[in-house]
Design an enzyme around this catalytic site. Structure first.
Site, short mmCIF file in Angstrom:
data_model
loop_
_atom_site.label_atom_id
_atom_site.label_comp_id
_atom_site.label_asym_id
_atom_site.label_seq_id
_atom_site.Cartn_x
_atom_site.Cartn_y
_atom_site.Cartn_z
N HIS A 167 45.77 49.94 47.12
CA HIS A 167 44.57 49.22 47.53
C HIS A 167 44.20 49.60 48.96
CE1 HIS A 167 44.77 45.82 44.34
NE2 HIS A 167 44.01 46.81 43.97
N HIS A 202 51.54 43.63 40.39
CA HIS A 202 50.27 43.71 41.12
C HIS A 202 49.34 44.80 40.58
CE1 HIS A 202 47.50 42.75 44.24
NE2 HIS A 202 47.54 43.99 44.73
N ASP A 250 51.85 43.59 48.19
CA ASP A 250 51.32 42.56 47.30
C ASP A 250 52.15 42.60 46.03
OD1 ASP A 250 49.49 42.23 49.19
OD2 ASP A 250 47.76 42.94 48.04
N GLU A 261 53.93 38.64 51.34
CA GLU A 261 52.51 38.27 51.36
C GLU A 261 52.39 36.80 50.98
OE1 GLU A 261 49.88 38.23 48.49
OE2 GLU A 261 51.07 38.94 46.81
#
Lengths: 600, 951
Positions: free
Chosen positions: A70, A157, A178, A203
């Site tokens: 990401h 994730h 994450d 996180e």
């Protein structure tokens, strides 16, 4: 005192541009290198000048670790490595390495080609940057240098997301990136072993949320789609190209398969096709079901889902279309939305959060008349649904991970300050560990108590073990030996060997002690009485009466002489070497209590 | 004859050896001992290197050793053991000792001392462990000897301090297996020993090696299995082990906690960090629930499974397992389930159209929210969402078991089970549907739940659909809309998958029968009747219309007002369906009509005793009247057979018994008839066709006896012997007929010999049953055996004939439960209009769907036969996975048969049959005397499938 220092350059009490500096036992590691989606100025990248004012980053950082693809975790990477300048190793998993450049290129295109920014990284820079990447496998221990080692764990994730353990000697930290503790249709749940790190950096996006069962969500979603399609309506699902889109595709694909449905499903082309290709390749990173069945059929080779063509939008009859982008703010999804909005049989399903100001946000908040560009008024008659499919761990999931890993300290990043506060309090209360939540640029220093390994020779160990009673794993044990600190390591050896190694002669150290006993009898008789007394008390030891009139207990000598002044008092001379200290002091205390009355 | 004699001699020879066996036992021992062990001895002495010796030992281990020579071999091995320097060889010897001491018939107490002695001087840990294993083998062989056990336990305790985990493991295993059970022994020493074993094992719960910890827990479990009551003090120790680093330890600890919770459910334990106390079973339940979110899936499966069997847990603990308090931004949120329930109770349908429909409502007190409760919170929610389907299945099973014992829990877990209907793995879906069926007595489905359940009807998997139909049969629906919804969905299913017809009809039958009052208001709608106008008459062959009628008629059975709503054609259709689908349509009391089924309906009331009595009486009658004149006997038999058959038709639960006895009587009748023939009276042999009747009778009796033996389930050995006896008689008859009708003696020799072998075999197989066969054919035959063996075939035949005619009729004792195996082929249906076409030489797949009743082990015995019109027959073995087991005694075969044929021009009929293969040698475990591969196919049921085909 050894310590671990953590400084978030991004993602400290914030979501976006994750970038955390960790220095552990003299090694400096940078975790993630992301960009912030909310800014278009300098704030979009982390402030790398914090790391070192003058001097090269490569000298200061030992390695960079990217948790997943990401952009808020890897978006600043080309800028960091090529423009700021970093030549050290960058670690990421194989899928991340494969997909990351696609997203970076896309990001670059949007910023440079569409918004016309200059002074941005180029395609070539992305390529150069990727050349510095070292790909790692799950659970593979990678030696960055002699002392620093890292290890990746599965994080759920998105495809290829990983948690990393960083270890120097006996000190370690875990960074989660994450992660998702509940499995979904295409990925499994995050998992970590009981590695007991000194620090867990986790996180905390959903620090204050406990989510409902995913099954209700899925069922609702499928039911809505199914009903609309049966009515003959069209379903629009705006998605972002990677991650959730694949999960929803699989969900619909299997449902179509199970229910024998015939209505076509389309996926808008472009980025997605390439991404789907990687999903097909990295089957080992997916969940149990896909892994087990891919021999018969790869779940990502969709049978019912076809590529979308602009012209299909006007086709009659039911259909389902996945279109980018996810917030209906531009592009294909918005075009299709405008075409279909007028028919109440149709439906749009928003599978994720929408930023304020986008069309998606407007329709979700119930607006039925939209003003499009050109002062056009679009009346929305189609049904609007909201489904939350999010792949972050919820509060319970975070707690579960903390429980699994059993860290000494927890540090929260990637979340809002207020929510973190709640979770921090919970963690401290529940697990009785320290919990930190630094803001960007704030440094947290933790003291650690690292174990220091000491080598011991097997002979000595066995000898000492044989002395004591049963070995008990949970209790500390007293040992006799000499600690040698030499060449930066510790060894425990027997004293003889230590003497030999050091080339020293052994000195005898003897303790002598006088014990006065009131006894009117002759010395020999006293000795005999002492002898018989000790013999009866110390059954486990050898007690001898020597011909020269002394008593030997093991190697301890006891002699008796008459007192020079008072003949009624005998002086017992107890003498023992340093090694027999324990027995010797016991003997003296025993003798001091006096002898039992002689049977006379 | 010569060959026969040779055989006899041989048999006698072997017999003699066995009988004298005991007398010469000592001698034999001496003979074998040196031969076997000496060879080993020599081999071992020859061995120059350890590798060689190992080879010899391996070779030796492959051959079995007789019980008598074991001791000798052990001595030799021990001798070498002391001499041997190589640890691996000693290890092999030790393992051989263990193997040898397991030899049946050998009592190993004589070698125990030696084995214990060897322990003393052994240095190698591996060998030590192996020796302890040997001792374990010895100890388990001598369970009755407390002295030996005490001694072995001493040995084990002594070696518990060994540094090697392997040795400690074995010691703990030894303790677990042999730790004394005698608690009531009054002696103090013994009492101490029993206490010690648990304490000693308990001490090793904290061993440094995880393998030893696991072994210690296992040993504890072993003690429990052997009936020793574990102390409650272990509970705390076991709880600590739940947070062990190693999964095998945790897994075993979960088991131990479960065991303790079953032992001391009502004890009170304190909750740490508070003053409260709870029951032990609740505490244990909470702890095991906690393990459902363990890091290792093995532990999770284990924990989820065990949860199911903790029925004593308090209900509020149980209900917490389904509770996962939702919150969003610290505000309490209702679960989707709660929302659904609320919508339902407020009478509104879900709009589901607003964003934030699920918006959080009340603020939560931050202090009160406990994210990881120490209790059982949400264990099942986690278990059902687990990544591994093994865990999910285990959780569903556990839910099922708990729900069966607690109705309120069943109500609560319904939502979760319904959710599981959408699992991604078919196995899980199927399992949850089955679970739901099992608990369906306790629940009533809400409309929204029914909706989800019914959505699964469109599943493409046939198993799922059928399981769902089965479920719907047992479901309670709360509203008439629900019934309507179910009907609509089922009809949709029918339209999509026409093959589900039977299953759907059956489902609707039960649905109608269960909810008559809910169906009543729907009737006009369903039949589309109109108060004023006549509507068009629906098509009678439409499966959907039949489905609707099945629902209505079954509801009408208990709802007398319903027929008033029927229109004329409905009554006509009723009459038609009552005839054609009588198993689906019940008898109705229709107004203005006589009860058409009055002779049948009284039989619905259970008159078990009279019919049972009738059966008994008619059989008694037959058995008692043995000396009636032949004519009378025959008539009586005929009548009785007729009666029994009728009884079987009327009383389905007695059908098996009636059929079984009727078959037996028919055999007897045939036998009597055959013996009544005139031709027997003529002295001279006949070479004419007149004896056809007799030989046909013999053949038929044989066939019938095979049917009796293999087609009924629940046949006991008492019956088997009688059946075999009857068969023997048939064989005798066959022999006599052959003797009378064939020329020459040659073939007769063989037949005679074969027959005598059979008799011999019969005697050997049923030696225990012989006393019951007083005065029978066999009884007499065995008396005459010495004479028979030496006489000529013609003599034999004569004797047989006489015996056969004199022998009495044996009484057939009736078994408790006997059922006739039967099968119905549902697909392909007999009268199909559209023929299957395929190109000659290529294959076409034909779906075969059949239900089998009372067939044991259908996977191995049921075959499919395809008969082509040119007489070709093909036998096909269905795959084991083609059989499903929907209920006890019931099986379903769904398979594909490949048809292929050469040139053929006209459409023609192909017959598909189901066969029951049998092997007459298996049931009575005969040795290989008879050709054991004899597998005669027996036509069990044949329904013609008409599949005309052409080029």
């Amino acid at each position: 005192m050894p310590e671990i220092k953590v400084t978030p350059l991004g993602a400290g009490q914030d979501v976006g541009r994750s970038c955390i500096l960790v220095s552990i036992a003299g090694k400096n590691v940078m975790l993630d290198c992301g960009m912030h989606m909310g800014y278009n100025d300098d704030r979009r990248f982390p402030d790398f000048s914090y790391i070192t004012q003058n001097g090269r980053l490569t000298d200061f950082l030992d390695c960079v670790i990217i948790s997943h693809f990401h952009l808020d975790h890897c978006g600043a990477l080309p800028y960091f490595s090529e423009m700021v300048g970093y030549d050290g190793p960058i670690y990421m998993t194989h899928p991340t390495k494969a997909i990351c450049p696609i997203l970076l290129e896309d990001y670059r295109k949007i910023t440079v080609d569409k918004k016309g920014e200059t002074n941005f990284f180029t395609s070539q820079m992305i390529k150069d940057c990727m050349k510095k990447v070292v790909a790692v496998h799950l659970h593979q221990t990678v030696q960055v240098d002699d002392e620093l080692e890292i290890k990746a764990y599965y994080a759920g994730h998105v495809l290829g997301a990983a948690m990393f353990q960083i270890k120097v000697g006996s000190e370690s930290a875990v960074y989660t990136g994450d992660y998702n503790m509940t499995p979904d249709r295409h990925l499994g749940a995050a998992w970590i072993d009981k590695c007991r790190p000194n620090l867990l950096i986790t996180e905390s996006t959903y620090a204050t949320t406990i989510r409902d069962s995913k099954r209700c969500r899925e069922r609702d979603f499928l039911k809505k789609v199914h009903e609309t399609v049966e009515r003959g309506g069209k379903v629009l699902i705006p998605v972002f190209a990677l991650g959730r889109a694949q999960e929803l595709c699989i969900l619909l694909e299997t449902f179509w398969e199970r229910m024998n449905l015939k209505a076509p499903i389309y996926f808008s082309t472009g980025l997605t096709e390439k991404a789907n290709h990687y999903y097909k390749l990295f089957i080992t990173w997916t969940n149990q079901k896909i892994r087990k069945t891919f021999v018969q059929r790869n779940m990502f080779e969709f049978k019912h889902i076809k590529a979308f063509d602009r012209a299909f939008a006007d086709n009659p009859g039911p259909m389902v279309v996945f279109a980018t982008p996810g917030m209906l703010h531009a592009g294909q999804s918005l075009q299709i939305f405008r075409k279909w909005a007028g028919n109440e049989k149709n439906m749009v399903i928003m599978p994720g959060y929408c930023v304020q100001g986008t069309v998606g946000h407007k329709i979700l908040s119930g607006q039925r008349k939209l003003e499009m560009e050109g002062r056009q008024i679009l009346e929305v008659k189609m049904q609007v649904e909201y489904m939350s499919f999010s792949a972050h761990a919820d509060a319970k999931g975070i707690m579960q991970l903390v429980r699994q890993a059993e860290p000494d300290n927890v540090l929260l990043v990637h979340g809002e300050a207020k929510k973190m506060e709640f979770l921090k309090q919970k963690i401290e209360q529940e697990f009785h560990v320290n919990c930190y939540m630094p803001a960007n640029g704030e440094t947290v220093t933790l003291l650690t108590h690292p174990n220091i390994p000491v080598g011991i020779s097997l002979g000595l160990l066995k000898r000492e073990m044989a002395l004591g009673l049963l070995p008990d794993a949970k209790k500390p044990k007293l040992m006799h030996g000499t600690l040698i600190m030499k060449d930066n390591n510790f060894r425990l050896v027997s004293s003889e060997q230590a003497l030999k190694e050091l080339g020293l002669a052994e000195h005898q150290l003897r303790f002598t002690c006088r014990v006065h006993i009131h006894d009117t009898r002759k010395e020999q008789e006293t000795v005999l009485r002492v002898y018989s007394h000790l013999k009866s008390v110390l059954k486990a030891h050898s007690v001898q009466h020597l011909p020269d009139g002394s008593v030997m207990v093991e190697s301890i000598l006891i002699q008796a002489t008459a007192h020079s002044e008072d003949p009624g008092t005998k002086v017992l001379l107890v003498s023992w070497t340093y090694q027999d200290e324990e027995l010797g002091s016991y003997l003296t205390s025993l003798l001091k209590k006096g002898l039992p009355q002689a049977p006379s | 004859m010569a060959a026969h004699l040779k055989k006899r001699v041989y048999e006698e020879f072997t017999k003699v050896v066995q009988q004298q066996h005991e007398e010469i036992a000592t001698k034999k021992l001496r003979l074998t001992k040196p031969s076997k062990s000496a060879a080993l001895h020599i081999d071992l002495c020859k061995a120059t290197s350890p590798a060689d010796a190992l080879q010899y030992l391996l070779q030796f281990a492959r051959k079995p050793v007789e019980a008598e020579s074991v001791e000798g071999v052990v001595r030799i091995l021990l001798e070498h053991y002391y001499k041997e320097n190589d640890a691996s060889v000693r290890l092999k010897i030790a393992s051989l000792l263990g193997l040898l001491s397991k030899t049946a018939g050998f009592s190993p107490d004589c070698i125990m001392d030696d084995a214990i002695n060897t322990l003393q001087n052994e240095k190698s840990h591996q060998v030590l462990a192996q020796l302890l294993d040997t001792l374990l083998a010895i100890g388990t062989k001598l369970p009755e000897n407390p002295a030996v056990q005490a001694r072995l336990i001493d040995v084990a305790c002594k070696h518990l301090t060994d540094t090697s985990h392997g040795v400690r493991n074995k010691c703990l295993q030894l303790l677990g297996n042999l730790g004394s059970l005698e608690k009531n022994v009054a002696k103090d020493a013994e009492g101490l020993a029993t206490k010690d074993v648990q304490k000693i094992i308990g001490d090793y719960f904290v061993d440094q090696d995880p393998r030893v910890r696991t072994a210690a827990i296992k040993a504890m479990l072993q003690l429990h299995e052997r009936g020793l009551k574990l102390h409650q003090t272990i509970y705390n120790q076991a709880c600590k082990l739940l947070s062990d680093d190693y999964e095998q330890v945790r897994s075993a600890a979960v088991q131990l906690i479960w065991v303790l919770s079953q032992l001391y459910p009502e004890s009170i334990v304190p909750i740490p960090s508070s003053n409260e106390e709870i029951r032990l079973v609740d505490d244990a339940f909470g702890k095991i629930c906690h393990m459902v979110s363990d890091g290792s899936w093995v532990v999770r499966v284990q924990a989820a499974k065990l949860l199911g069997s903790m029925g004593q847990v308090s209900s509020h603990f149980l209900e917490q397992t389904l509770d996962k308090k939702l919150m969003s931004d610290l505000r309490r949120k209702r679960t989707a389930h709660e929302r659904a329930k609320e919508l339902y109770s407020s009478g509104e349908f879900s709009s589901g159209r607003k964003w934030g429909d699920d918006a959080p409502k009340e603020e939560i007190d931050t202090g009160a929210v406990n994210l990881i409760e120490s209790g059982a919170c949400g264990a099942f929610v986690h278990g059902l969402e687990d990544e591994m389907y093994e865990v999910r299945i285990a959780a569903v099973e556990a839910l099922c078991m708990l729900a069966q014992s607690s109705p309120s829990f069943a109500e609560k877990c319904l939502d979760f089970l319904v959710d599981m209907f959408n699992d991604e793995i078919e196995e899980v879906r199927l399992q949850s549907i089955h679970t739901m069926r099992k608990i369906s007595n306790n629940i009533t489905l809400r409309e929204d739940q029914l909706d989800t359940v019914l959505a699964v009807l469109e599943d493409s998997s046939r198993d799922i659909r059928e399981a769902l139909h089965e479920l719907l049969c047992y479901t309670n629906v709360s509203t008439k809309e629900g019934i309507h919804l179910a009907l609509v969905e089922l009809l949709k299913n029918l339209a999509k998958y026409p093959t589900d017809r039977e299953s759907i009809w059956k489902c609707l039958k039960f649905l109608g029968g269960r909810h008559p009052t809910l169906v009543l208001p729907l009737v006009p709608d369903l039949l589309s009747t109109h108060p004023f106008f006549d509507t068009a008459e629906p098509d009678m062959d439409d499966p959907a219309y039949i489905a609707v009628l099945v629902l209505i008629f079954n509801a009408a059975e208990t709802c007398p007002t319903m027929p008033a709503l029927f229109s004329d054609h409905t009554f006509r259709h009723y009459a038609y369906l009552r005839d054609s689908l009588s198993h689906l349509v019940p008898a109705l009391r229709l107004p203005g009509r006589k009860l058409p089924s009055s002779p049948v309906s009284p039989s619905i009331t259970p008159h078990e005793d009279p019919s049972q009595q009738f059966l008994q009486q008619s059989l008694e009658r037959v058995y008692n009247l043995q000396h009636l004149d032949p004519q009378g006997t025959q008539e009586l038999l005929q009548f009785t057979i007729r009666d029994l058959q009728r009884l079987g038709e009327l009383q389905s639960d007695l059908a098996g018994v009636a059929d079984f006895s009727a078959t037996y009587l028919r055999c007897q009748l045939l036998l009597i008839k055959a013996l009544q023939e005139k031709l027997w009276n003529m002295a001279a042999p006949l070479y004419i066709k007149q004896s056809d009747m007799a030989s046909a009778a013999a053949k038929q009796i044989m066939e019938e006896t095979y049917k009796m033996e293999f087609m009924y389930s629940g046949v006991e050995s008492r019956q088997v012997v009688i059946i075999h006896h009857m068969r023997l008689q048939a064989k005798a008859l066959q022999l006599i007929v052959t003797a009378r009708t064939t020329k020459g003696m040659e073939p007769l020799f063989g037949m005679c010999e074969k027959f005598l072998q059979e008799v011999d075999l019969f005697q050997r197989c049923f030696i225990t049953e012989l006393p019951h066969l007083q005065d029978s054919f066999v009884d007499k035959l065995l008396d005459l055996m010495p004479r028979l063996v030496t006489s000529k075939p013609s003599e034999v035949v004569k004797i047989l004939q006489a015996t056969l005619r004199q022998s009495t009729f044996l009484h057939l004792p009736l078994p408790e439960q006997i059922h006739r195996a039967s099968a119905t082929i549902i697909e392909p249906a007999g009268e199909s209009d559209n023929p299957l076409r395929f190109t000659s030489g290529l294959v076409v797949a034909l779906d075969v769907d059949a239900t089998l009743e009372h067939v044991q082990d259908p996977q191995s015995i049921v075959k499919v036969q395809v008969l082509y019109p040119d007489g070709q027959a093909q036998i096909i073995h269905p795959k084991p996975s083609d059989f499903r087991n929907p209920g006890p005694g019931r099986h379903r075969l769904i398979t594909q048969v490949y048809l292929s044929h050469g040139a053929w021009t006209e459409p023609c009929q192909i017959e598909v049959r189901l066969l029951l293969a049998y092997d007459s040698s298996t049931r009575i475990s005969r040795p290989a005397c008879l050709d054991s591969t004899e597998a005669l196919p027996l036509v069990e049921n044949s329904i013609e499938g008409t599949i005309p085909f052409s080029k």
